[in-house]
Design a protein around this motif. Structure first.
Motif, short mmCIF file in Angstrom:
data_model
loop_
_atom_site.label_atom_id
_atom_site.label_comp_id
_atom_site.label_asym_id
_atom_site.label_seq_id
_atom_site.Cartn_x
_atom_site.Cartn_y
_atom_site.Cartn_z
N TYR A 384 0.83 -1.21 0.00
CA TYR A 384 0.00 0.00 0.00
C TYR A 384 0.87 1.27 0.00
CZ TYR A 384 -3.93 3.08 1.10
OH TYR A 384 -4.88 4.08 1.05
N GLY A 385 2.09 1.15 0.49
CA GLY A 385 2.99 2.31 0.49
C GLY A 385 3.99 2.30 -0.64
N SER A 389 1.01 1.23 -5.52
CA SER A 389 -0.08 1.15 -4.55
C SER A 389 -1.43 1.53 -5.18
CB SER A 389 0.21 2.08 -3.36
OG SER A 389 -0.94 2.24 -2.56
N TRP A 391 -3.30 3.46 -3.85
CA TRP A 391 -3.41 4.89 -3.57
C TRP A 391 -2.95 5.74 -4.73
CZ3 TRP A 391 0.47 8.67 -2.61
CH2 TRP A 391 -0.01 9.89 -2.08
N ALA A 401 -7.30 7.26 3.71
CA ALA A 401 -6.00 7.39 4.36
C ALA A 401 -4.89 7.38 3.31
CB ALA A 401 -5.78 6.26 5.37
N ASP A 402 -3.87 8.20 3.57
CA ASP A 402 -2.70 8.27 2.69
C ASP A 402 -1.55 7.50 3.31
OD1 ASP A 402 -4.25 9.97 1.13
OD2 ASP A 402 -3.44 11.78 2.12
N PRO A 403 -0.84 6.69 2.52
CA PRO A 403 0.30 5.94 3.09
C PRO A 403 1.54 6.82 3.22
CG PRO A 403 0.06 5.43 0.77
CD PRO A 403 -1.09 6.34 1.11
N THR A 404 2.36 6.51 4.21
CA THR A 404 3.64 7.22 4.38
C THR A 404 4.79 6.42 3.81
OG1 THR A 404 4.06 6.22 6.53
CG2 THR A 404 2.75 8.25 6.49
N ASP A 446 1.89 2.21 7.93
CA ASP A 446 1.67 3.53 8.53
C ASP A 446 0.89 4.39 7.54
OD1 ASP A 446 1.80 5.59 10.32
OD2 ASP A 446 3.74 6.32 9.60
N VAL A 447 -0.26 4.87 7.98
CA VAL A 447 -1.11 5.71 7.12
C VAL A 447 -1.51 6.96 7.89
CG1 VAL A 447 -2.02 3.77 5.78
CG2 VAL A 447 -3.21 4.50 7.85
N ALA A 479 -5.32 -1.45 7.85
CA ALA A 479 -3.91 -1.18 7.53
C ALA A 479 -2.99 -2.26 8.05
CB ALA A 479 -3.51 0.18 8.09
#
Length: 691
Positions: A384-385, A389, A391, A401-404, A446-447, A479
């Motif tokens: 996801y990050g 992704s 995203w 939510a946005d991934p870091t 982490d999001v 997550a």
């Protein structure tokens, strides 16, 4: 004082009858031989047999008992209509005056209200109980003061005296009622279900009453719709339920001036909406240990139709196998993501990454699917990050939510947030934890949440489960790809099945899992109101409006995080409307149309056969209260303006004295006198004959 002759034989009766037979034989021989004293011998034998029977004179001191008349007064709901309460009161007062004027006669009054659990008027049960409390030999008659609508006729007791009905109501009474003839308890969402309704007039309907009626229909207390329907005809009403769970349909017929009551002009039908099949599309990306758990979890539910789209051979895999030799069947991606995407109830992306398998246009279709009411669940892993992704696809505009790009490794116990303890998806899940708490997970992404509600969190209070509404649809992000550890029971596991079940039902907009709900449960006439809210501020009072139009505030108390309850004792059965802010709910206490109001026109027909069997009668109180007369047993006990009771002549014996008719020596003397007289007569006649 009364006297009677009784016998207390000195020897058994069979022996006495045998002695009588023997005496008759001897007397017959005496007559045949011409003995002149056979008559005296017969008297002597009779005296002996009478002495053996031991006759005695019994004297009784008797105290006469009064006759009893039983009055059963119907105080049920239908008896409260129009002027029936006044008619009942006047009739009872007149009956008491008539009975008190009769010599040696008493009146017993038994009152009967509405039966339990909408059983109706149980007048026969009340009559049987009143009869059981009195000696049957003293009951001279019974009177029922009622509208005649009795619902336990099969329990009518065997009457020892006449039974009468004093009928309340007026001959020109009429009423309009709404009947729900056919309504299912369950219906499949998206499919039409047919209800059968009927608007019917009863009684002496005035000629100026229109044969059409105004029927109002409301679903879940939403904006009602009104239709003009014919009276006296069955109406087929097709209904498609708007949502799953309990759907409340309220039907109301407009009140017409002059009708007896409007209590039977409304009906509530509660239909539980169920999904025929839950259609789920599971899109799996990179294979991992939890992939099989997701599939098994969804396949274990017989109500789930699962389509599993998985990537077994990503494009970057170069193993030298010619495409023509691959045995895999081409997956119908266009059919799933373009043509039939609207048919799915839920789409799950399990560790899926954009690898060129699904074009960006397909992702646009999924975005439009969600905005139109669809649901998407993303079970995110390290991908996801990454650069490929989800995203970084058009799906990003609906993801909350946005991934870091940071992946947190290490054991941690998932926890509920303060909001999660109040949210219906996760509320109470901590109570399902094994001893020592939930089992640990070991990885999460982490999001940074930018929308929605964070209901679960991981280490350092980082968001773990995020729920969000997007236009008409819903989206959720988990997550972590380690939820499967709960299903495997690692370190005691956790409520994976219950969490995912609630999550799926929330995404499918099941009413019981909405964040802001107002509901109620009914037990008898006790209404327990439940207000669920995720707001930190406690909700205010709920206002309940009953059939009488009176608004009652009900205060609520918190029973668990996010759940508040209040109790309301309903004064009567009927429809009650609950309101708080924008939320409203209609609930029926008892049946929406109680049995007492199915037939409201007073009639003696139901009791006619029972009354006729006792020679009783039916008298309309609108013609005045009848007189009470005494009639002999078996004679007609009713006539124009009068009803009859049968005197019973019952008594109680206070003292009994028994005295022998003659002493023993007197019996012996009588036997001796008649026997000697016979001997002397026969001896003299015999001496003269010899001379």
């Amino acid at each position: 004082m009364t006297q009677s002759l009784i016998f207390a034989p000195l020897i058994p009766w069979p022996l006495i009858w045998g002695a009588l037979a023997f005496a008759i034989v001897l007397l017959t021989l005496a007559v045949v031989r011409g003995l002149s004293g056979w008559g005296l011998r017969a008297v002597a034998a009779g005296v002996v047999l009478l002495a053996l029977a031991n006759p005695a004179l019994q004297e009784e001191d008797r105290a006469p008992q009064s006759d009893i008349v039983i009055a059963v007064v119907d105080d049920s709901a239908s008896q409260q209509l129009a002027d029936r309460p006044d008619q009942t009161a006047r009739a009872l007062a007149a009956l008491q005056a008539e009975v008190s004027a009769l010599e040696n006669t008493e009146l017993r009054v038994a009152r009967v209200g509405d039966g339990p659990e909408d059983a109706g008027t149980l007048a026969m049960t009340a009559l049987a109980e009143a009869l059981a409390e009195e000696p049957r030999a003293r009951v001279a008659g019974a009177v029922i003061i009622s509208d005649g609508q009795v619902h336990d006729l099969a329990l009518a007791p065997d009457m020892p005296a006449p039974l009468h009905l004093l009928l309340t109501g007026e001959p020109d009474d009429w009423d309009r009622r709404l009947i729900v003839k056919n309504a299912p308890a369950f219906a499949i969402l998206g499919e039409e279900v047919m209800l059968t309704l009927r608007v019917e007039d009863q009684g002496d309907v005035p000629a100026n009453i229109s044969p059409m009626a105004e029927l109002t229909i409301a679903v879940d207390a939403d904006e009602p719709q009104t239709y003009t329907v014919p009276v006296g005809e069955d109406l087929e009403l097709p209904v498609t339920l708007p949502h799953g769970g309990m759907n409340v349909l309220q039907f109301t017929v407009a009140t017409v001036e002059g009708e007896l009551t409007d209590r039977n002009n409304a009906a509530v039908v509660q239909i539980n909406g169920v999904r025929d099949r839950l259609r789920v599309l599971l899109v799996s990306g990179e294979p991992h240990a939890g992939e099989r758990v997701w599939r098994n979890l969804l396949k274990s539910d017989a109500s789930v139709d699962l389509v599993h789209f998985t990537i077994l051979r990503p494009p970057e895999k170069q193993d030298g196998i010619p495409v023509s030799e691959l045995s895999l069947i081409a997956f119908p991606t266009r059919e799933l993501f373009v043509e039939k995407i609207e048919e799915f109830d839920l789409i799950v992306f399990d560790r899926y990454s954009m690898r060129g398998i699904l074009p960006m246009s397909y992702m646009d279709n999924i975005v439009q699917y969600v905005r139109g009411g669809g649901t998407v669940l993303v079970a995110a892993g390290p991908e996801y990050g990454a650069v490929d992704s989800l995203w970084r696809s058009p799906l990003a505009e609906i993801l909350p939510a946005d991934p870091t790009a940071r992946v947190i490794e290490g054991g941690f116990q998932p926890q509920l947030t303060d909001l999660g303890r109040r949210h219906p998806v996760t509320e109470g899940l901590e109570d399902l934890a094994p001893e020592g708490g939930w089992g640990r997970w070991f990885r999460m992404v982490d999001v940074i949440p930018r929308a929605g509600q964070v209901v679960m969190e991981g280490p350092d209070n980082r968001p773990l489960l995020i729920l969000n509404r997007v236009d008409e649809g819903r989206v959720a992000i988990l997550a972590s790809d380690h939820a499967w550890l709960w299903g495997r029971g690692y370190e005691g596991g956790g409520p994976q099945l219950e969490l995912l079940r609630r999550l799926a039902h929330w995404m499918l907009k099941e009413p019981e899992l909405e964040e802001e709900t107002l509901s109620a449960t009914v037990s008898g006439q006790t209404l327990t109101v439940t207000r669920r809210s995720i707001e930190e501020t406690p909700p205010g009072d709920v206002y309940i409006t009953g059939p009488d139009g009176i608004e009652n505030p009900v205060p609520l108390a918190e029973v668990s995080p996010g759940r508040h309850e209040g109790v309301f004792e309903a004064p009567s059965v009927g429809l009650y409307r609950m309101e708080q802010g924008d939320l409203s709910r209609v609930v029926a206490i008892g049946p929406s149309s109680p049995r007492e109001f199915i037939e409201t026109i007073a009639s003696g027909e139901p009791l006619a056969d029972t009354i006729a069997a006792t020679n009783g009668g039916v008298m309309r109180l609108s013609d005045g209260a009848p007189d009470v007369r005494l009639v002999r047993d078996g004679r007609p006990a009713s006539g124009r303006g009068w009803i009859g009771i049968t005197p019973r002549g019952a008594y109680v014996t206070q003292d009994v004295r028994v005295a022998a008719l003659l002493p023993g020596w007197a019996w012996l003397l009588l036997v001796a006198v008649f026997a000697i007289a016979a001997w002397l007569i026969e001896g003299r006649k015999g001496a003269r004959k010899l001379t």
